[in-house]
Design a protein around this motif. Structure first.
Motif, PDB file in Angstrom:
ATOM      1  N   UNK A 136      15.727  -5.152 -26.424  1.00 34.39           N
ATOM      2  CA  UNK A 136      14.659  -4.348 -25.838  1.00 34.39           C
ATOM      3  C   UNK A 136      14.600  -4.479 -24.313  1.00 34.39           C
ATOM      4  N   UNK A 137      15.190  -5.528 -23.768  1.00 37.52           N
ATOM      5  CA  UNK A 137      15.091  -5.776 -22.328  1.00 37.52           C
ATOM      6  C   UNK A 137      15.585  -4.616 -21.475  1.00 37.52           C
ATOM      7  N   UNK A 138      16.732  -3.957 -21.794  1.00 34.53           N
ATOM      8  CA  UNK A 138      17.147  -2.812 -20.969  1.00 34.53           C
ATOM      9  C   UNK A 138      16.141  -1.668 -20.982  1.00 34.53           C
ATOM     10  N   UNK A 139      15.470  -1.455 -22.125  1.00 41.08           N
ATOM     11  CA  UNK A 139      14.455  -0.398 -22.212  1.00 41.08           C
ATOM     12  C   UNK A 139      13.315  -0.685 -21.242  1.00 41.08           C
ATOM     13  N   UNK A 140      12.876  -1.929 -21.217  1.00 44.89           N
ATOM     14  CA  UNK A 140      11.768  -2.300 -20.338  1.00 44.89           C
ATOM     15  C   UNK A 140      12.191  -2.362 -18.873  1.00 44.89           C
ATOM     16  N   UNK A 141      13.446  -2.738 -18.623  1.00 42.14           N
ATOM     17  CA  UNK A 141      13.889  -2.948 -17.246  1.00 42.14           C
ATOM     18  C   UNK A 141      14.153  -1.649 -16.507  1.00 42.14           C
ATOM     19  N   UNK A 142      14.753  -0.671 -17.184  1.00 42.06           N
ATOM     20  CA  UNK A 142      15.196   0.541 -16.492  1.00 42.06           C
ATOM     21  C   UNK A 142      14.289   1.738 -16.772  1.00 42.06           C
ATOM     22  N   UNK A 143      13.000   1.515 -16.703  1.00 42.05           N
ATOM     23  CA  UNK A 143      12.013   2.583 -16.748  1.00 42.05           C
ATOM     24  C   UNK A 143      11.242   2.546 -15.437  1.00 42.05           C
ATOM     25  N   UNK A 144      10.470   3.572 -15.097  1.00 40.59           N
ATOM     26  CA  UNK A 144       9.891   3.648 -13.741  1.00 40.59           C
ATOM     27  C   UNK A 144       8.960   2.498 -13.376  1.00 40.59           C
ATOM     28  N   UNK A 145       8.191   1.981 -14.329  1.00 41.35           N
ATOM     29  CA  UNK A 145       7.146   1.029 -13.967  1.00 41.35           C
ATOM     30  C   UNK A 145       7.677  -0.348 -13.620  1.00 41.35           C
ATOM     31  N   UNK A 146       8.668  -0.847 -14.368  1.00 43.55           N
ATOM     32  CA  UNK A 146       9.107  -2.221 -14.143  1.00 43.55           C
ATOM     33  C   UNK A 146       9.635  -2.472 -12.726  1.00 43.55           C
ATOM     34  N   UNK A 147      10.542  -1.636 -12.180  1.00 40.61           N
ATOM     35  CA  UNK A 147      10.979  -1.903 -10.795  1.00 40.61           C
ATOM     36  C   UNK A 147       9.825  -1.850  -9.791  1.00 40.61           C
ATOM     37  N   UNK A 148       8.897  -0.905  -9.984  1.00 38.64           N
ATOM     38  CA  UNK A 148       7.762  -0.819  -9.062  1.00 38.64           C
ATOM     39  C   UNK A 148       6.862  -2.044  -9.189  1.00 38.64           C
ATOM     40  N   UNK A 149       6.645  -2.506 -10.418  1.00 41.03           N
ATOM     41  CA  UNK A 149       5.810  -3.696 -10.629  1.00 41.03           C
ATOM     42  C   UNK A 149       6.455  -4.923 -10.007  1.00 41.03           C
ATOM     43  N   UNK A 150       7.749  -5.108 -10.232  1.00 40.95           N
ATOM     44  CA  UNK A 150       8.426  -6.280  -9.684  1.00 40.95           C
ATOM     45  C   UNK A 150       8.466  -6.244  -8.156  1.00 40.95           C
ATOM     46  N   UNK A 151       8.584  -5.048  -7.593  1.00 41.76           N
ATOM     47  CA  UNK A 151       8.553  -4.923  -6.130  1.00 41.76           C
ATOM     48  C   UNK A 151       7.174  -5.261  -5.592  1.00 41.76           C
ATOM     49  N   UNK A 152       6.128  -4.726  -6.225  1.00 44.72           N
ATOM     50  CA  UNK A 152       4.767  -5.027  -5.797  1.00 44.72           C
ATOM     51  C   UNK A 152       4.453  -6.504  -5.977  1.00 44.72           C
ATOM     52  N   UNK A 162       0.831  -1.208   0.000  1.00 42.55           N
ATOM     53  CA  UNK A 162       0.000   0.000   0.000  1.00 42.55           C
ATOM     54  C   UNK A 162       0.865   1.258   0.000  1.00 42.55           C
ATOM     55  N   UNK A 163       1.952   1.237   0.773  1.00 44.27           N
ATOM     56  CA  UNK A 163       2.860   2.376   0.794  1.00 44.27           C
ATOM     57  C   UNK A 163       3.513   2.609  -0.554  1.00 44.27           C
ATOM     58  N   UNK A 164       3.912   1.524  -1.239  1.00 40.21           N
ATOM     59  CA  UNK A 164       4.524   1.662  -2.555  1.00 40.21           C
ATOM     60  C   UNK A 164       3.542   2.268  -3.553  1.00 40.21           C
ATOM     61  N   UNK A 165       2.312   1.792  -3.544  1.00 44.55           N
ATOM     62  CA  UNK A 165       1.297   2.325  -4.458  1.00 44.55           C
ATOM     63  C   UNK A 165       1.070   3.809  -4.186  1.00 44.55           C
ATOM     64  N   UNK A 166       1.018   4.193  -2.916  1.00 48.20           N
ATOM     65  CA  UNK A 166       0.797   5.599  -2.562  1.00 48.20           C
ATOM     66  C   UNK A 166       1.972   6.462  -2.998  1.00 48.20           C
TER      67      UNK A 166
END
Length: 262
Positions: A206-222, A152-156
């Protein structure tokens, strides 16, 4: 009245104003909310069996639901904040901001009201999309109470960061239509992240493009918090993106807002 008390009072007033606008004109929020809901239903019931093959290990539709939902929850945050950019742009182009500047109110309360109101709407939208996900079979039985609180904290935090960026987009846009177009990357970026398929299934270039953008780390953490998968360095990357985007959006928005007449 102290400066802090004045800021809190006026920000609360602007927050109520924005929430009333959202309640009276719900069509924009509902339209933005429909995007992740429709994608959830589409990828689960139409493409679910085919997409689950990309997970490997004999995964089925139920496994793909569990994989997909964390990404769709953060995509919901991105789509909801587009409404913030449109709302801010409307305020700027319709002249209400110029009127507020002539009144004895705290200058930053207008933006703060938009930000807090948008974060609340993001959280509510995530809850609604999460309810749809649970209805079609998503379960997170292994997550502890602490992990749910962290999720919940990450989403906020993520919603706060993207909201400040959306406010800046709204301030620099000459019209509501332009604001909506400028904010489209907030929906486009999740499409090229690990929301729908794992990174290893993408082309190598293409993997580095997908990996080092804001959404992927947040998605993998969630995903790790809710499903118990490995988080690794994604947790720190997600927090760094949240902090960086929030600071960038804040100073961008403040600079643009303060360029108006005193």
């Amino acid at each position: 009245m102290s400066s802090l008390s004045l800021a809190v009072r006026d920000s609360s007033t602007m927050l109520r104003r924005n929430l009333l606008h959202a309640r009276r004109y719900p069509s924009l929020t509902l339209n933005l909310l429909l995007t992740p809901v429709m994608l959830l239903l589409l990828f689960v019931y139409i493409f679910g069996n085919a997409m689950s093959a990309g997970l490997g290990g004999g995964a089925d539709r139920a496994d793909y639901v569990a994989y997909l939902v964390p990404g769709l929850l953060l995509m919901t945050v991105g789509s909801t904040t587009i409404g913030t950019a449109v709302s801010v742009s409307n305020d700027m182009t319709e002249g209400i901001i110029a009127r507020f500047r002539t009144m004895a109110i705290h200058r930053g309360s207008v933006i703060i009201g938009h930000v807090v109101g948008s974060v609340l709407q993001c959280v509510l939208s995530v809850v609604l999309v999460g309810a749809v996900a649970v209805a079609i079979g998503f379960r997170s039985t292994d997550a502890t109470v602490l992990e749910w609180v962290a999720a919940f904290g990450l989403i906020t935090l993520f919603a706060t960061a993207l909201t400040w960026i959306a406010v800046g987009m709204g301030l620099v846009s000459p019209s509501a239509e332009a604001a909506s177009n400028n904010a489209m990357p907030l929906i486009f970026l999740p499409l090229i992240s690990s929301t729908f398929v794992p990174l290893h299934s993408m082309p190598g270039w293409f993997q580095p493009v997908a990996e080092y953008q804001p959404f992927t780390p947040a998605i993998e953490t969630l995903r790790g918090l809710l499903l118990g998968t490995a988080i690794g360095h994604n947790g720190w990357l997600a927090l760094a993106w949240c902090a960086g985007l929030a600071v960038l959006g804040y100073f961008w928005s403040a600079a643009k807002f303060n360029t108006g007449p005193n």
